[in-house]
Write an enzyme that holds these catalytic residues in place. Structure first.
Site, PDB file in Angstrom:
ATOM      1  N   GLY A 331       4.314  -7.920   4.136  1.00  0.00           N
ATOM      2  CA  GLY A 331       4.240  -6.948   5.217  1.00  0.00           C
ATOM      3  C   GLY A 331       5.572  -6.292   5.504  1.00  0.00           C
ATOM      4  O   GLY A 331       5.748  -5.624   6.515  1.00  0.00           O
ATOM      5  N   LYS A 332       6.546  -6.490   4.640  1.00  0.00           N
ATOM      6  CA  LYS A 332       7.857  -5.877   4.848  1.00  0.00           C
ATOM      7  C   LYS A 332       7.805  -4.390   4.513  1.00  0.00           C
ATOM      8  O   LYS A 332       8.565  -3.598   5.057  1.00  0.00           O
ATOM      9  CB  LYS A 332       8.909  -6.577   3.971  1.00  0.00           C
ATOM     10  CG  LYS A 332       9.157  -8.032   4.368  1.00  0.00           C
ATOM     11  CD  LYS A 332       9.932  -8.778   3.286  1.00  0.00           C
ATOM     12  CE  LYS A 332      10.190 -10.234   3.679  1.00  0.00           C
ATOM     13  NZ  LYS A 332      10.825 -10.998   2.578  1.00  0.00           N
ATOM     14  N   GLU A 333       6.955  -4.051   3.560  1.00  0.00           N
ATOM     15  CA  GLU A 333       6.748  -2.650   3.246  1.00  0.00           C
ATOM     16  C   GLU A 333       5.259  -2.341   3.349  1.00  0.00           C
ATOM     17  O   GLU A 333       4.428  -3.176   2.994  1.00  0.00           O
ATOM     18  CB  GLU A 333       7.232  -2.327   1.820  1.00  0.00           C
ATOM     19  CG  GLU A 333       8.685  -1.964   1.746  1.00  0.00           C
ATOM     20  CD  GLU A 333       9.580  -3.180   1.486  1.00  0.00           C
ATOM     21  OE1 GLU A 333      10.695  -3.234   2.028  1.00  0.00           O
ATOM     22  OE2 GLU A 333       9.161  -4.074   0.755  1.00  0.00           O
TER      23      GLU A 333
END
Lengths: 373, 373, 373, 373
Positions: A331-333
């Site tokens: 979920g970082k990108e």
């Protein structure tokens, strides 16, 4: 909502193709749409022109062109994404200082996360001490005796470094002495004070090219999550030990305060773009701002745009070499975002990218600075 | 004083050769002394035997053999050097946890400097949550929806991570609440408390393999200079924001306190050996302990022994890829010391090196632990 | 005789410095002479300008600038060195075809040594069949079923390849049939005939960009030492098996004839410059031309100038990654020559270098072609 | 027919997972099935044991374990696949000679494709001339004057090389003189004659470790597609020029004859396995045997098993660094086959793999040699 495709290394609309017919013809048509166009250097006159031509070549030149395109897009997005620049490596001895300063001055970056070394070397030069062309093929024992520090093919003057160290100690002494209540600061706060120090004591001609000073002037925060791990940190340690010996509580650097501060910047940004120049702590630290939001129950806050320039690679399993695609799992990108990795030495890729973007944007993006929005 | 030759990549006694005659014969004799001996795997039965044979092969196998030799030497030096282990990369999802724990238990390492991620993943597993064999060839968007985090070819269970995060928050809450005066700790102190947490709440069967717990038990300090840049740091940030909202001064992590602590360890060590597993902050942080001493007027305190396992390279100019030879110019390494770099993935090289050293030392060095000397 | 210093990675006048005083000051002055000058992209307008600025930065950008300088020097040397270009990698699918053709047309290269693949892909495009922008993130099994070949991020149309293969078979059939005595050719001869084939049957618009055709037209020999190891070689194998079945002695490709031919070119050149684009056979083959002369008792015939663009590295011990410095020990390069290695993807570095040299030379060197000297 | 899964870098059963439910739980279960098991070196006693443990770790150690597994499988397949070994790099100066000879003696390989250098260095040692432990940190100009050739960290004795060169010239002279009709040979034929030369003139003690001699003895063909590009080729060139000067048609090496020969081996093999040690011509040449069959209308003849050890990477677009997955698009590898890439220096990986396979197979596979089947 318009859906964006993830660019570069994971671009193809697999699913549609998969569900398509197994006959060769229609699939071939799907795959063979955009021709490679041999680059014709004789007809190219600008750096932007070169980078445009790279759009239709292959391998890392095409990825370099993608970096330009994505950087331009994030600067033109009407949602005005907050742009985080992660900066590892020895960028100042490498001669990249003004490129970064240009990015700050031209409103191409809103937040910088970097190593202590980059800030320190910038500080050194702002006082009129420099770095020098050297070579890796020297006798390092002789350099040691000559008080010269080597950074691959570049030399530094150890004696000048010590002069700067004293200024850092003095600044910490001063901050602590003048502020009875301040026993710890975030790295961001201390870097801002270093910007002020440059403004007061730096050479007039050198200020303009200092990225620390430009950030100070334009209110662009600089985070150095591992500040202790640098000559700035060593200067602070000298202050620390000195004050301890004098029985005074010394100035500390509270890392968690930094986290709180950068979290607030990320949280209040409508969208975000990320630029990773090398890996290390700067890259991971910017990555995790999105992850932290999820911890607070704010879902799907992965970054929206990004490009990275690296010479590391994913198969060793380290964060520095990881792909944006891997970041999607965390979920970082955002998987609907636009991202590309270009495998290239930063000292070649970065000036080309920034110059090409500037040429295309008429020298600066139209958007307002983060702090003025 | 007996002078040691710097090993491996910068081994040859250049000067003598240089001053020698220009006639081919005597020089050839000087150069052509030690034959390459083809490795005969049919006659080899142990890992130590394989590594011994690598001494007479070439390229990275010879460097791997050199690592074993240098590691053994530093553990047998009667001056009992303090051994610093710098640990980057995702070593726990990689399955390297017990190798590190073995090094701690067998007195092969005195001080660890690592990333927050390594400590965090170790913590996760000590509670009975694990990492899983995966693949880089997956749809990361689906992993995201399944709450699975990917680390190259390895998967982690996001939901279990969140359970551990809460334990970190709770620990910080508890420390701060029970100690009115403690508003900041060094990362080393907090890591020690994490070791205590594992001792209290970790699974009985998992403790033995946890390196954080083994360090806690055997008094081996763990420094995490960029603790904020990890899930441990994010947990601390949750605590920080929570307490701020409640109007209580939260617990901070003071990086400079760490510098003071590790400086004392370095300062009081007669000799030092360094092991760099990957680069990043852990490597630089251990390097700079020697540099700091020089700042305090203690000259020639470079490390005495060292080996590094890396897949980075020097020509990009970054600290992660720099050679020991470069470190000599800074005084970080003694030019009379013994050092070697092996370019190899850590997950292959580290188990081989540690196993071979153990076989040769009869399972543990004879020297006492740093804290017992 | 004027002595040239070997550039780039082994530049420093070690000996003088060594014999110098041990006092810091004079040595420091020796080492700290040339300042790093931060690149100011705002004041740069041309590619040549960018490359000039790279002269005073560090790491690979400085090496890139050195390539330009050395290339320019070899083209301006009044002794008119013969320039050998070694060309590995998939340069035509990469879109580099016109860059190579420009080098041929502008008299920047006298001899090409390459892989069969580069010649084959050039041939394919000259008939109006192309390569296409693709992605490494696809299902290759589906590509296979769609008859699409993948070259990293680039696609090729297998059916068009087969059309070209037939032309190669037909050419071999024709040569053998029309020349009763010719049972074997050098690769150089066959490549020349392929140039003729393009001239006769290639698309008018495509000829100008074909490097095989340009070499044919300007009498620049192309050597493909491992011709059998390519689709051209496979076409020749089809011819071979067909003729064998028909009881006719087929056309062979005699490698040693090539050696004889390139040896004559090297032997009669006053000086030589080398350009290695990637490693592999092309690099080694050009290297060994100098070594062969020594075998015939012609000493000190190492190449005089050279630059290489590579992403390989020396520490694996292979020839592709070896340094020019290593070549000096073999006599492949003169130790008084000027050489530099730039670690960069060719698709970025090559267009920049060639463009910058062209800008500086007013679009072409003044020297005559090798064949006209 | 039982379908095999493609291993390693493209292992996961994507389709099934894709068609699965979007709910987290069942997917998580699908993904989180196989735990990483921390390697416990204290309980490991054999190399095979170490490699087994690597099966449950991550990154390149897991890939190394996969190489062992796939190698074992291809040797136990009742369909007795023909195993092709591609051998680039300087394997003999690296001390890998006996490992290759063991593979030949123990029936682990049926066909070798290699560089001329590997065959040449093997020849050199069979006459009692050796390679020596050196260092990259030397003055190569002095080595040149001392007639010492450097291969990264290894030295060779130029004078001994010249003695061997004369033997090659003499062999070519003899072959040509004694066989009036033979004006060209395949490299395979010439390498066989070199094996005979070693048998006649090599040192008794050295024969056993020579891989060229072992291949000669056990009828394992050695192909050197770029034979001209090596010291063997240079020896042949000396013969060539000598005979030309004497007005005698010299011996040539016909590359296409090699293609015909290897094609027949591939065509008549029920199944095939491939091992790529490094890249370059050996890798591509073995790859293309499958491609050639398709040209003759024999579809789906891609290789069935394979592993490669490389330090190159795919993103530069070259064949040396390409993945097996890419080869699937060309039909060079079957998409139902089992393949893995391990990124590691060969001098570390190869001895470990071969030793571990031998330990598991009780020192040799049960299958017959290709020539005895």
């Amino acid at each position: 909502m318009q859906k964006r495709r993830v660019k570069g290394s994971f671009k193809h609309p697999k699913r549609q193709i998969r569900s398509g017919s197994r006959e060769a013809a229609p699939l071939s048509k799907e795959f063979l749409k955009k021709r490679i166009i041999p680059i014709d250097i004789e007809g190219i006159n600008t750096i932007s022109g070169m980078l445009s031509a790279f759009h239709n070549t292959s391998f890392q030149s095409r990825n370099l062109a993608c970096c330009v395109e994505i950087f331009k897009k994030m600067l033109e997005d009407p949602d005005e994404p907050t742009v985080f620049l992660g900066l590892a490596g020895a960028m100042i001895p490498a001669g990249m200082k003004k490129v970064i300063s240009t990015m700050v001055k031209r409103k191409m970056v809103d937040v910088i996360v970097t190593t202590g070394a980059n800030a320190y070397h910038d500080l050194v030069e702002s006082f009129g001490y420099y770095h020098y062309k050297g070579s890796p093929e020297v006798d390092d024992a002789e350099l040691y005796q000559s008080r010269i520090d080597r950074i691959y093919d570049t030399f530094a003057d150890e004696e000048k470094y010590r002069l700067v160290d004293r200024k850092i100690v003095a600044l910490a002494d001063k901050i602590r002495t003048e502020n009875v209540d301040v026993t710890s600061m975030s790295s961001r706060e201390f870097l801002h004070d270093l910007g002020g120090l440059i403004d007061r004591e730096g050479l007039k001609d050198e200020k303009e090219s200092s990225f620390v000073w430009n950030c100070w002037r334009h209110n662009v925060p600089i985070f150095v999550p591992a500040l202790a791990d640098s000559s700035i940190g060593l200067g602070l340690t000298q202050h620390y030990i000195k004050f301890l010996r004098e029985g005074v509580r010394p100035l500390g650097i509270d890392q968690i305060k930094d986290n709180h501060e950068i979290f607030e910047i990320k949280r209040t940004a409508k969208k975000t773009g990320v630029i990773y120049i090398g890996g290390g702590v700067p890259k991971n630290y910017i990555q995790q701002t999105a992850y932290l939001e999820d911890m607070f129950g704010i879902p799907d806050r992965g970054h929206d745009y990004g490009f990275q320039i690296t010479t590391d690679r994913p198969e060793w399993g380290g964060l520095s070499g990881c792909t944006f695609k891997e970041g999607v799992s965390w979920g970082k990108e955002k998987h609907t975002g636009e991202f590309v990795t270009c495998y290239c030495d930063v000292t070649i890729a970065l000036p080309l990218i920034v110059k090409a973007v500037l040429e295309r944007l008429g020298n600066a993006p139209a958007m307002k600075r983060r702090t003025e929005r």
